[in-house]
Enzyme design. Structure first.
Site, PDB file in Angstrom:
ATOM      1  N   GLU A   1     -20.654 -44.455  11.779  1.00  0.00           N
ATOM      2  CA  GLU A   1     -19.563 -44.329  10.922  1.00  0.00           C
ATOM      3  C   GLU A   1     -19.271 -45.688  10.668  1.00  0.00           C
ATOM      4  OE1 GLU A   1     -16.439 -44.301   8.491  1.00  0.00           O
ATOM      5  OE2 GLU A   1     -17.959 -42.452   8.878  1.00  0.00           O
TER       6      GLU A   1
ATOM      7  N   CYS B   1      -7.588 -22.793  12.603  1.00  0.00           N
ATOM      8  CA  CYS B   1      -7.481 -22.282  11.257  1.00  0.00           C
ATOM      9  C   CYS B   1      -6.791 -23.175  10.455  1.00  0.00           C
ATOM     10  CB  CYS B   1      -6.757 -20.927  11.139  1.00  0.00           C
ATOM     11  SG  CYS B   1      -6.339 -20.186   9.756  1.00  0.00           S
TER      12      CYS B   1
ATOM     13  N   CYS C   1      -6.140 -22.631   4.811  1.00  0.00           N
ATOM     14  CA  CYS C   1      -6.846 -22.857   3.347  1.00  0.00           C
ATOM     15  C   CYS C   1      -7.075 -21.565   2.542  1.00  0.00           C
ATOM     16  CB  CYS C   1      -7.938 -23.643   3.264  1.00  0.00           C
ATOM     17  SG  CYS C   1      -9.457 -22.971   4.142  1.00  0.00           S
TER      18      CYS C   1
ATOM     19  N   TYR D   1       0.833  -1.118  -0.120  1.00  0.00           N
ATOM     20  CA  TYR D   1      -0.029   0.042  -0.017  1.00  0.00           C
ATOM     21  C   TYR D   1       0.821   1.294  -0.171  1.00  0.00           C
ATOM     22  CZ  TYR D   1      -3.945  -3.302   0.584  1.00  0.00           C
ATOM     23  OH  TYR D   1      -4.672  -4.270   0.600  1.00  0.00           O
TER      24      TYR D   1
ATOM     25  N   LYS E   1      -0.155 -30.466   5.568  1.00  0.00           N
ATOM     26  CA  LYS E   1      -1.771 -30.353   6.124  1.00  0.00           C
ATOM     27  C   LYS E   1      -2.108 -30.652   7.580  1.00  0.00           C
ATOM     28  CE  LYS E   1      -4.346 -29.193   3.231  1.00  0.00           C
ATOM     29  NZ  LYS E   1      -5.035 -29.697   1.874  1.00  0.00           N
TER      30      LYS E   1
ATOM     31  N   CYS F   1     -15.047 -17.746   7.109  1.00  0.00           N
ATOM     32  CA  CYS F   1     -14.068 -18.850   7.372  1.00  0.00           C
ATOM     33  C   CYS F   1     -14.672 -20.414   6.960  1.00  0.00           C
ATOM     34  CB  CYS F   1     -14.085 -18.435   8.736  1.00  0.00           C
ATOM     35  SG  CYS F   1     -12.634 -20.227   9.404  1.00  0.00           S
TER      36      CYS F   1
ATOM     37  N   GLY G   1      -5.248 -12.901  12.928  1.00  0.00           N
ATOM     38  CA  GLY G   1      -6.118 -12.589  12.115  1.00  0.00           C
ATOM     39  C   GLY G   1      -7.073 -13.592  11.785  1.00  0.00           C
TER      40      GLY G   1
ATOM     41  N   ASN H   1     -12.334 -37.979   4.936  1.00  0.00           N
ATOM     42  CA  ASN H   1     -11.211 -37.676   3.968  1.00  0.00           C
ATOM     43  C   ASN H   1     -10.292 -36.661   4.564  1.00  0.00           C
ATOM     44  OD1 ASN H   1     -11.746 -39.373   1.753  1.00  0.00           O
ATOM     45  ND2 ASN H   1     -13.174 -37.965   0.854  1.00  0.00           N
TER      46      ASN H   1
ATOM     47  N   CYS I   1     -11.745 -16.679   3.719  1.00  0.00           N
ATOM     48  CA  CYS I   1     -11.383 -15.391   4.305  1.00  0.00           C
ATOM     49  C   CYS I   1     -10.858 -14.760   2.893  1.00  0.00           C
ATOM     50  CB  CYS I   1     -10.564 -15.593   5.396  1.00  0.00           C
ATOM     51  SG  CYS I   1      -8.948 -16.713   5.158  1.00  0.00           S
TER      52      CYS I   1
END
Length: 657
Positions: free
Chosen positions: A424, A355, A358, A174, A442, A374, A331, A432, A362
């Site tokens: 289940e 969080c 990904c 910026y 991940k 989110c 954030g 998955n 957001c």
């Protein structure tokens, strides 16, 4: 951990109760007129009520020509300021502290507003490409006077309204950052050339604010210590071949900012040319910015706040205890869980909804023109209108399928007071999430799986694993409502030799016995295929990735830019051979034959891993129709999507059960 994070601290004259601060973000709360809505009021109220040390507002533009996006909150008009006063009052009533972040977009101005001068964009220097590829023009002395005056006027209004301080946005490309960087500042007057001149704008704004608001009014700056770029829109994965800001220059900037009188620095790294540093995805390890913050702490005595993948409380506490930084700013984690601070204070960090890095819900949503929220928290940015409420009628709810959608549906139903049983077919919950979370990069998906299981246990949900249910089994249990979360399985293309033992689907490849061979062919260049290829390459395998489309990451759910960019660079670093416009033709004893633009090519491989998409499992909905049971279908069983779509559909159903 809680003891370290919950020691008091100070920014100038402002006392903070702890070291957890909510970072400024590109919040989706701005109306087209720049006012904010009730959703922002409620989100910030919740974050403050959770005991967060301070909240830094969404970045707010100081004038119409300073605007960055069409849904950005402003602080330029009486109406915009009045709407932000509602946020301020809510935060203060909840016992919180609110710091107003102010910015000017410069060459990244929001073009739809047509805030341009002479058909060009205002920027430190002319002749560059800005928003919508329009050419920039030099900021004149008169323009500079107005920009300074706008910052000072906004700061003065903020103090009069009761804000606890302001923060100037000098990161990510910026205007203030544009003045600092030689790449965007080619001026030869007193605002260009050496570092002192390039910092003149930041110094003069501070002097004006302190003169108007008094020396005790807190003024901080958000500063990227290193750019991580090697060219226009070309990130540098490890910071080599830096053509932007080096760490050495970043530290010198920090020294001078303290000398000018700034009360605090909130440091991170990257800019929009290196977007995956400005908004780090899951592929970037947590805490990577800590060493930069520690270097900054060595050269300044004012508080150093640190943000960017800092959402591990233990890691943060250790960095503070070691004197590497003074506080962390969060954030995206505060969107995933507004009660983050409260759960740390209670000694229950395992209850924080993680969080997952990904970026889909957001900043990726904002960049795609969608309202942001989110992926793991469907209530995010809709706190005022989309909350779970107690059910008026308590029901028995049966959830069929223990993947992420099934667990979310069960969680929501239990929170509303229903008696919930989740069945289940497999021996483990997660669906998955299990193969996806098997990658080192991940790990947050494995954390999310564990989080759901803890929540279900706390809520008293009855969980039955190893329980496959037919329609008759469901009817025999006589539930009031059934939620089908059957999930999806990997698709298998009908090509000759596909039954060969060397061929495995991506789920089996990640959860079954380790693949012993060294040469692996991954078929399918979507997100799953690319991540699968990267995982094997990082294990030292020789990996070839084939994709039928002209480019990888083109099919399926769109991948946010920062994730896509970093994943591509990681694939290149890991030595993955990528062949696009190639379709799998047949499996051979030596590997596989692919059909490409120049005909057929045989590729040697000891394993062929299929990642060509997923298909929903057969639904039981038709067999349950007309049986007096309310039937809902969620997640991939309804339509194959992502973690975000699976959780979103399950939450929506959970709200209405």
């Amino acid at each position: 951990m809680a003891t370290t994070l919950f020691t008091a601290g100070k920014i100038g004259t402002l006392t903070l109760p702890n070291r957890l601060i909510r970072s400024a973000t590109q919040d989706p709360f701005g109306h087209r007129d720049g006012t904010c809505d009730a959703q922002q009021v409620e989100l910030y109220r919740q974050i403050a009520a959770a005991g967060t040390g301070a909240i830094i507002t969404a970045y707010s533009y100081i004038s119409p020509e300073a605007r960055s996006t069409g849904i950005q909150v402003g602080f330029a008009t009486p109406e915009q300021r009045a709407s932000q006063k509602e946020v301020l009052d809510a935060v203060h009533q909840a016992g919180g502290r609110l710091i107003l972040q102010l910015m000017h977009a410069g060459l990244n101005v929001y073009m739809s507003e047509k805030h341009v001068v002479g058909g060009k964009l205002l920027a430190p220097s002319g002749g560059m490409k800005g928003a919508n590829e329009m050419e920039t023009t030099d900021i004149t002395p008169a323009d500079m006077d107005k920009i300074r005056a706008d910052f000072v006027d906004a700061a003065k209004a903020a103090k009069e309204m009761g804000f606890d301080g302001i923060q100037l946005h000098c990161a990510h490309g910026y205007l203030l950052s544009q003045f600092l960087d030689p790449n965007t500042n080619h001026r030869t007057d007193e605002y260009g050339g050496d570092l002192e001149n390039r910092l003149r704008c930041a110094r003069e704004i501070l002097e004006g604010v302190k003169a108007a608001c008094g020396p005790d009014f807190v003024v901080s700056m958000r500063l990227a210590l290193k750019s991580y770029i090697k060219g226009y829109n070309q990130p540098s994965l490890h910071g080599e071949d830096e053509v932007g800001r080096t760490l050495e220059e970043g530290l010198e900037i920090a020294r001078r900012l303290e000398a000018y009188g700034y009360d605090c620095l909130s440091v991170d790294f990257g800019q929009y040319d290196s977007f995956y540093y400005a908004a780090p995805p899951c592929y970037m390890e947590k805490g990577r910015v800590i060493d930069l913050a520690a270097a900054c702490k060595q050269v300044v005595s004012i508080p150093v706040l640190c943000g960017g993948r800092m959402n591990d409380p233990a890691l943060a506490a250790q960095a503070i205890a070691d004197g590497k930084l003074d506080a962390i700013v969060l954030g995206r984690p505060s969107l995933a869980d507004p009660a983050y601070a409260q759960k740390v204070a209670m000694g229950c960090p395992e209850d924080i909804r993680p969080c997952i890095g990904c970026n889909q819900g957001c900043i990726g949503a904002l960049k795609a023109g969608r309202r942001a929220g989110c992926a793991v928290n469907p209530q995010a940015a809709r706190e005022a209108t989309f909350a779970l409420t107690p059910a008026l009628e308590k029901k028995t709810v049966l959830v069929v399928g223990g993947g992420v959608a099934g667990m979310e549906a069960a969680r929501c139903a239990a929170l509303r007071g229903h008696a919930v049983t989740l069945c289940e077919a497999g021996e483990k919950l997660g669906g998955n999430l299990i193969p996806a979370g098997a990658h080192d990069f991940k790990a947050e998906l494995a954390e999310l799986n564990a989080w759901y299981q803890r929540q279900l246990a706390k809520l008293g949900v009855t969980v039955e694993t190893g329980t496959a249910l037919s329609a008759q089994d469901i009817l025999a249990r006589k539930p009031d409502a059934v939620v089908l979360a059957m999930g999806a399985v990997p698709a298998v293309p009908p090509v000759p030799g596909i039954q060969d033992e060397k061929v495995v689907d991506c789920v089996t490849a990640l959860t079954g016995p380790a693949l012993a061979g060294e040469a692996i062919l991954v078929v399918g260049g979507g997100l799953v295929g690319c991540e699968t290829a990267l995982g094997f390459a990082q294990q030292g395998k020789k990996v070839t990735l084939v994709e039928a489309l002209p480019d990888i990451l083109s099919a399926g759910i769109p991948v946010p830019e920062m994730n896509s960019s970093m994943l591509r660079d990681l694939l290149d670093e890991a030595g993955v051979t990528i062949r696009t416009r190639c379709r799998l033709a047949r499996i051979t004893p030596a590997g596989a034959v692919v059909q490409g633009p120049e005909g057929e090519t045989e590729l040697s491989a000891q394993h062929v891993v299929l990642a060509v998409g997923f298909r929903p499992r057969p639904s039981l909905a038709d067999q349950l129709a007309g049986q007096g049971i309310a039937v809902y279908q969620v997640g991939d069983g309804e339509k194959v999507g992502s973690v975000m779509t699976a959780i979103g559909t399950a939450y929506t159903v959970g709200r209405q059960l």
